[in-house]
Structure formats: C-alpha cells, structure tokens
Design an enzyme around this catalytic site. Structure first.
Site, PDB file in Angstrom:
ATOM      1  N   TRP A 133     -16.092 -24.138 -31.446  1.00  0.00           N
ATOM      2  CA  TRP A 133     -15.963 -22.868 -32.152  1.00  0.00           C
ATOM      3  C   TRP A 133     -14.609 -22.179 -31.954  1.00  0.00           C
ATOM      4  CZ3 TRP A 133     -14.636 -19.271 -28.648  1.00  0.00           C
ATOM      5  CH2 TRP A 133     -15.033 -19.485 -27.309  1.00  0.00           C
ATOM      6  N   ASN A 134     -13.862 -22.536 -30.915  1.00  0.00           N
ATOM      7  CA  ASN A 134     -12.701 -21.697 -30.556  1.00  0.00           C
ATOM      8  C   ASN A 134     -11.528 -21.838 -31.519  1.00  0.00           C
ATOM      9  OD1 ASN A 134     -12.415 -24.346 -29.433  1.00  0.00           O
ATOM     10  ND2 ASN A 134     -10.783 -23.593 -28.111  1.00  0.00           N
ATOM     11  N   GLY A 209     -15.010 -30.144 -26.414  1.00  0.00           N
ATOM     12  CA  GLY A 209     -15.902 -29.197 -25.771  1.00  0.00           C
ATOM     13  C   GLY A 209     -15.809 -29.282 -24.265  1.00  0.00           C
ATOM     14  N   SER A 210     -16.880 -28.930 -23.595  1.00  0.00           N
ATOM     15  CA  SER A 210     -16.883 -28.839 -22.136  1.00  0.00           C
ATOM     16  C   SER A 210     -17.028 -30.219 -21.490  1.00  0.00           C
ATOM     17  CB  SER A 210     -18.017 -27.944 -21.671  1.00  0.00           C
ATOM     18  OG  SER A 210     -19.278 -28.572 -21.896  1.00  0.00           O
ATOM     19  N   GLU A 231     -12.077 -34.625 -25.992  1.00  0.00           N
ATOM     20  CA  GLU A 231     -11.134 -33.596 -25.556  1.00  0.00           C
ATOM     21  C   GLU A 231     -11.946 -32.525 -24.842  1.00  0.00           C
ATOM     22  OE1 GLU A 231      -8.502 -29.902 -26.965  1.00  0.00           O
ATOM     23  OE2 GLU A 231      -8.650 -31.525 -28.448  1.00  0.00           O
ATOM     24  N   CYS A 265      -8.397 -24.595 -25.038  1.00  0.00           N
ATOM     25  CA  CYS A 265      -8.388 -25.633 -24.016  1.00  0.00           C
ATOM     26  C   CYS A 265      -7.019 -25.772 -23.395  1.00  0.00           C
ATOM     27  CB  CYS A 265      -8.843 -26.959 -24.618  1.00  0.00           C
ATOM     28  SG  CYS A 265      -7.935 -27.446 -26.093  1.00  0.00           S
ATOM     29  N   GLU A 365     -11.975 -23.781 -15.090  1.00  0.00           N
ATOM     30  CA  GLU A 365     -11.564 -23.276 -16.400  1.00  0.00           C
ATOM     31  C   GLU A 365     -12.166 -21.891 -16.646  1.00  0.00           C
ATOM     32  OE1 GLU A 365     -10.958 -25.061 -20.850  1.00  0.00           O
ATOM     33  OE2 GLU A 365     -12.824 -25.575 -19.817  1.00  0.00           O
TER      34      GLU A 365
END
Length: 463
Positions: A133-134, A209-210, A231, A265, A365
């Site tokens: 979403w970012n 994502g995470s 990623e 990220c 993070e």
C-alpha cells in the site's frame, strides 16, 4: 470466513471503500483465462506488446486527477505529492518498455561453422504480483509492465488498504484493449493468496512487504519450484562525511527520512555524521524538520500526512518512548504539531540523538517519521555501524569525494549505494536487496531475467 474487505481511511477513520473478496469460482476462472490468454500473447510481436502496454500507461495517466485524491484517502499521502508517484510510475513503465528489445534479445555465442546456436528468452507463464500500500503504483508497475512485455499473463493481488489501485490497473488495461484474460485484479485474503501460490498455476511470485509476510510466501511456495521475488524490509542508513555539502545533505536527508511519513522500504531511518560537523548537522536537520505541516492530506498546505493507521503510529511512538527510556533525547516537541494526537494515525516527525544500536529505533524497521542520528569518528566506524543490521536495501554516502564514495560503497552490504541522494529508484539500475531485505531483482535489464526462462537452440545444419 469474512467475504468483504473494508478500506478504512487514515484521514478520518471512516470506511472509504468496501468490496467482496473473490470467490473460488472467480479465482479458478482467472487462473484458467490467464493460462489461455498467455499462450496467445507470447506469440505477439514485441512491438505489438509495447504498443498495448504503452496504451495502458497512457490510460492510467489520464486518470491522474482522480487517483491523487484516492491515494490521500486510502493511505494518507498529501495530495500535493500524489502526482509524483504517477510520474515515477510513468518513468519506470516507459523505461522497461524501451529496453525490452535489448533485454529480451537472443544471446548468440561465438559462431561455429556448421552450427546455429542461440539462447532465447521465453516467458514463464503467469506471474502473480502481490503489491503493498505504501507506494501502490510504483511497486506494482515494477513487475506488471515488464512481465507483460516479456510475454507473461499477470494476476495482481493488491493490498487491501489500496484496493482501488488494483481497480485502476484493471481499468487501464481494459481501456488499452489488452487481450481478454491476460490481466486480472483479484481481491484475495491471506489464505486465498497462499492457495494460488501453491496451486501450480502461477510460475512466478513477486512480493513487496514485510519479512514475516515474505516468509509466509516462501512457505506457500515450498515444493512448487516456482520463482520468488521478495522485496522486504529496510533500515536504510546514511553517512555524512566531514567534507559533505552540509546544506544539501540536510535538505535531502530530511526529505529521505520523512517523505510519505517515513513509510518507505528505502526511507532513511538512521544517520551517522562525522563528529566534526555533527552539531551543525543536527541543528540544521531539526530546524528543517520543524517546518513540516502535519495535517489532513487533502489540504494543499499539508506536507506530512497520517500514517496508514493508528496501530502503525503507536508502534513508532513505542519505539520513541523506549529509546528515550534508554537515554536517547527527542529533539522535536510533538505539541508544536497541532494534528499530533496520541492513539491516532497522526504523528509528528521526531529526531533522536544519544541513540545506540541497543535501541529498537536503530535496529528494527520503523516505517514512520522518526530517525536516529549518531556521531562517528570516521569512515571505518561509519561503515561498521551501517552494516550492523539485518537489512540491506539501500545506503547513502554524503561526500564531495567520488573515489571515497566508491571505495566505501564496496564495503557496504546493501543492494543500492547512493552518493549525495537517497530514497530513489533509478529504473536503469537493478533494484535488489541483501540479508532480510529480500531476494531477486526488479527494474533494469536484469529485471527481465526473473520474468523469463532461458531456452537454448543447438542446431547443426551442415552434415
């Protein structure tokens, strides 16, 4: 099982959109149609694919006015910056279309009399794109356009927080008249996504994502022999040498730390500054940070919007509180930002000093508007601290000495090394990470390697 997904806006906490998850029949139809359409699509010439992909880019850009406001409502980025993501979207898409003929060209070894030998790049089949979403347009386009250019079908599973972005991609593909069934936007929950990955019906998964979600993707793919592009997280460092242009470094590192409320990220999350210029750097950094305007992202005056949700903001608040309890000093007074409200998604930017690597804010993070700054006594200490992380996505060196930047860059365990810039993806360069920042490559010529397979032709024509 819940059959609907609600998109709750960080702007005011209300439901902005609600949609039905795809059902089992819709998923099956999409997978079947993708396989069928791809078989025909790979026979199209590269110029035909380029024309249709370019038309899809044009169609997306034509929706810019609506998209900018939608982005603010969905994930909180101020409208004054919304068009910037579409500029990046276009830059990456156009570049990957332009380099496709070279990237996908046959490789011909040194000729041998009586033989024709070549290596051809063939599409994999169906590529599943699981997008975050970012930066919902930028991250998705990194794979979608080159996957199509390489001759693949694409299934997009976008984050529920930006589900309207997936719909925009589907709309752009329809307006461009892509072949029916070649591109699908599916709203899937975690179990459905895992089932698609494990189905044997997709040949490549590209996920952003995470770290934990990346592990779940790998688990779902276990034994399936499919490609995985991951990623994942970042804790990107910057090193400001004594010879840096101080004004330039401060201006760009403040932006690199707090743009998109730090929800990137490759955002700068920790800064190491030569002790000789440390006091001047911190003073200027804090002064510029205080100029941010935290507020409603739909207002043009706003330069810092809310985080994606209150939980994300509370995580960062916890990191700050934990660091202060361990001896760090917070240099920004949150009360100076009227919109900052404990328990809400609105969070003032924060600058921490007297930090150490024992603190979560320098290890884990943050994905929010906080940065820790430490003094160092030279290159060796800076490199050791920059490498002291489980992540390795990007790192930046701020100096007037190109040779020093290249020398230090060789010592950094990271996917990208910047000099005098940060928080940017050059589509001509490979975007990749090391350690827990992921595996695989997007963008550049190398980005096509993970979307194709090699096929060798060894033809003896003189006997």
């Amino acid at each position: 099982m819940t059959t609907t997904i609600q998109l709750v806006s960080p702007v005011d906490g209300r439901v902005y959109a609600e949609r039905q998850y795809a059902d089992a029949m819709q998923v099956e139809q999409a997978l079947t149609a993708a396989t069928s359409a791809q078989a025909q699509w790979q026979r199209r010439s590269l110029s035909e694919r380029a024309a249709l992909c370019s038309a899809a880019v044009d169609a997306m850009l034509a929706m810019k006015t609506d998209i900018v406001a939608e982005l603010a409502w969905q994930m909180g980025r101020p409208v004054r910056y919304g068009a910037g993501e579409l500029r990046g979207f276009e830059e990456r898409a156009r570049h990957m279309i332009a380099i496709a003929p070279q990237a996908l060209a046959d490789i011909e070894p040194t000729p041998i009399a009586g033989f024709r030998r070549r290596i051809k790049r063939e599409p994999l089949g169906t590529v599943l794109v699981v997008a975050p979403w970012n930066y919902p347009y930028l991250t998705a386009v990194n794979t979608i356009i080159p996957a199509l250019m390489a001759g693949n079908a694409v299934i997009l599973k976008h984050a529920s927080q930006t589900l309207l972005v997936g719909e925009r991609f589907a709309q752009a593909m329809r307006r461009a008249n892509l072949p029916e069934g070649l591109f699908h936007n599916l709203l899937l929950d975690h179990d459905q996504t895992a089932a698609v990955i494990a189905s044997g019906r997709v040949q490549q998964v590209n996920f952003t994502g995470s770290v934990d979600a990346g592990k779940a993707m790998e688990s779902a793919a276990c034994g399936g022999f499919l490609g995985m592009g991951l990623e994942l997280g970042g804790k990107d460092p910057a090193y400001v040498r004594a010879d840096a242009n101080l004004e330039h470094a401060v201006e760009n590192l403040v932006d690199g730390s707090f743009f998109n409320s730090g929800q990137s990220c490759c955002a700068v999350e920790r800064i190491y500054v030569d002790r000789k210029i440390y006091p001047a750097f911190v003073e200027a950094f804090v002064a510029l940070t205080r100029q941010y305007v935290l507020g409603n992202p739909l207002e043009e005056a706003t330069t810092l919007g809310p985080l994606v949700n209150a939980g994300a903001a509370d995580f960062v608040r916890g990191q700050i509180a934990d660091a202060v309890a361990q001896g760090a000093r917070a240099l920004i007074d949150p009360s100076a930002f009227a919109a900052d409200a404990p328990g809400s998604a609105y969070l003032a930017p924060q600058v921490l000093v007297d930090v150490t690597h024992k603190m979560s804010v320098m290890r884990d993070e943050s994905f929010g508007p906080v940065v820790g700054i430490m003094p160092v006594d030279g290159d060796d200490e800076a490199i050791a601290l920059m490498n002291d992380s489980e992540f390795g996505l990007s790192a930046s060196i701020w100096t007037r000495d190109l040779a020093a930047a290249e020398r230090l860059g060789d010592e950094l365990r990271t996917g990208t090394v910047f000099m005098n810039r940060c928080d940017y993806l050059d589509p001509a360069l490979a975007w990749t990470g090391v350690k827990n920042s992921g595996r695989g490559v997007t963008l550049s010529r190398l980005g096509y390697d993970g979307l194709t397979r090699a096929k060798s032709f060894h033809l003896r024509h003189e006997i």
